[in-house]
Scaffold this active site. Sequence first.
Site, PDB file in Angstrom:
ATOM      1  N   ARG A 149      76.810 -22.507  22.439  1.00 42.40           N
ATOM      2  CA  ARG A 149      77.851 -21.626  23.257  1.00 42.40           C
ATOM      3  C   ARG A 149      78.792 -22.711  23.780  1.00 42.40           C
ATOM      4  NH1 ARG A 149      79.013 -16.231  23.996  1.00 42.40           N
ATOM      5  NH2 ARG A 149      76.724 -15.829  23.556  1.00 42.40           N
ATOM      6  N   GLY A 177      69.923 -20.859  28.977  1.00 43.46           N
ATOM      7  CA  GLY A 177      69.212 -19.738  28.728  1.00 43.46           C
ATOM      8  C   GLY A 177      69.393 -19.236  27.292  1.00 43.46           C
ATOM      9  N   ARG A 220      71.633 -16.842  25.970  1.00 50.62           N
ATOM     10  CA  ARG A 220      72.746 -16.972  25.624  1.00 50.62           C
ATOM     11  C   ARG A 220      73.555 -18.221  25.495  1.00 50.62           C
ATOM     12  NH1 ARG A 220      78.297 -17.077  27.760  1.00 50.62           N
ATOM     13  NH2 ARG A 220      79.440 -15.035  27.060  1.00 50.62           N
ATOM     14  N   CYS A 221      73.101 -19.272  26.066  1.00 51.45           N
ATOM     15  CA  CYS A 221      73.670 -20.686  25.707  1.00 51.45           C
ATOM     16  C   CYS A 221      73.282 -20.975  24.319  1.00 51.45           C
ATOM     17  CB  CYS A 221      73.151 -21.708  26.892  1.00 51.45           C
ATOM     18  SG  CYS A 221      73.223 -21.299  28.397  1.00 51.45           S
ATOM     19  N   MET A 222      72.132 -20.386  23.867  1.00 48.35           N
ATOM     20  CA  MET A 222      72.044 -20.978  22.478  1.00 48.35           C
ATOM     21  C   MET A 222      72.443 -20.039  21.376  1.00 48.35           C
ATOM     22  SD  MET A 222      67.982 -22.263  23.307  1.00 48.35           S
ATOM     23  CE  MET A 222      67.367 -21.037  24.314  1.00 48.35           C
TER      24      MET A 222
END
Length: 255
Positions: free
Chosen positions: A8, A243, A245-247
């Site tokens: 992200r 978390g 979302r970051c991945m």
Amino acid sequence: MPNLYFTRDPFASAGNGVILNKMYSVTRNRETIYAEYIFNYHPDFKDKLDKYYDRYLPYHIEGGDVLNLNSHTLAVGISQRTEAAAIDELAKNCFKDPNCKIDTILAFNIPESRAFMHLDTVFTQIDIDKFTYHPGIMDTLEVFEITKNEDNLDEVRVIKKEGSLENILEEYLGIDITLIPCAGGDKIASEREQWNDGTNTLCIAPGVVVVYNRNNITNEVLREKGIKVIEMNSAELSRGRGGPRCMSMPLERED
């Protein structure tokens, strides 16, 4: 290389285009080269996506601070990793592009802290009308509306928004909004679970989110609010400060 699972951060989707980010860390800034090559040379993407920011610009910005609220409104965090000047540049590039539907950027000024590294570590959307947030940002949170300056396209109009976060979001999304605090608002539990990315959710459909299983209090609160929660084992991942979302970095979604 170990940082690359945080897809992200180096680039972000914004409306119908992409942002190639100038990363906060010199070391991590090299990761954007991968995205640059993909969008410049891959036949699926070459000349098909507008670019609203470039990694060669001087101000740093990272994808964890960029949230698409709807087709016309972008939320961007002013954080440890994203400068206000970068948001100004992003806004001007969006507003100048006739193909870009984004006409408003909401800049969320959050504390500069490793715990609050990006906006999505304290605030994410989990349904059409629901968001989860970390209560620890509310005392200092400031929101600024950025819109086109019709008199001078090299400048933008900036207005500080007053009122609660619910009211601000309702104004731009046109629906009633529910804010769900991390760990139900319990001070000690919310501090602990926010550090473990309790508010960094990956929403894969309205009301369906992927989360870390270690944030059991927050996850139960989300279920009580009607959210379908898909848990994943964070193991060592959360030590990297990111978390679910970051991945992830989706490039398109349904209306």
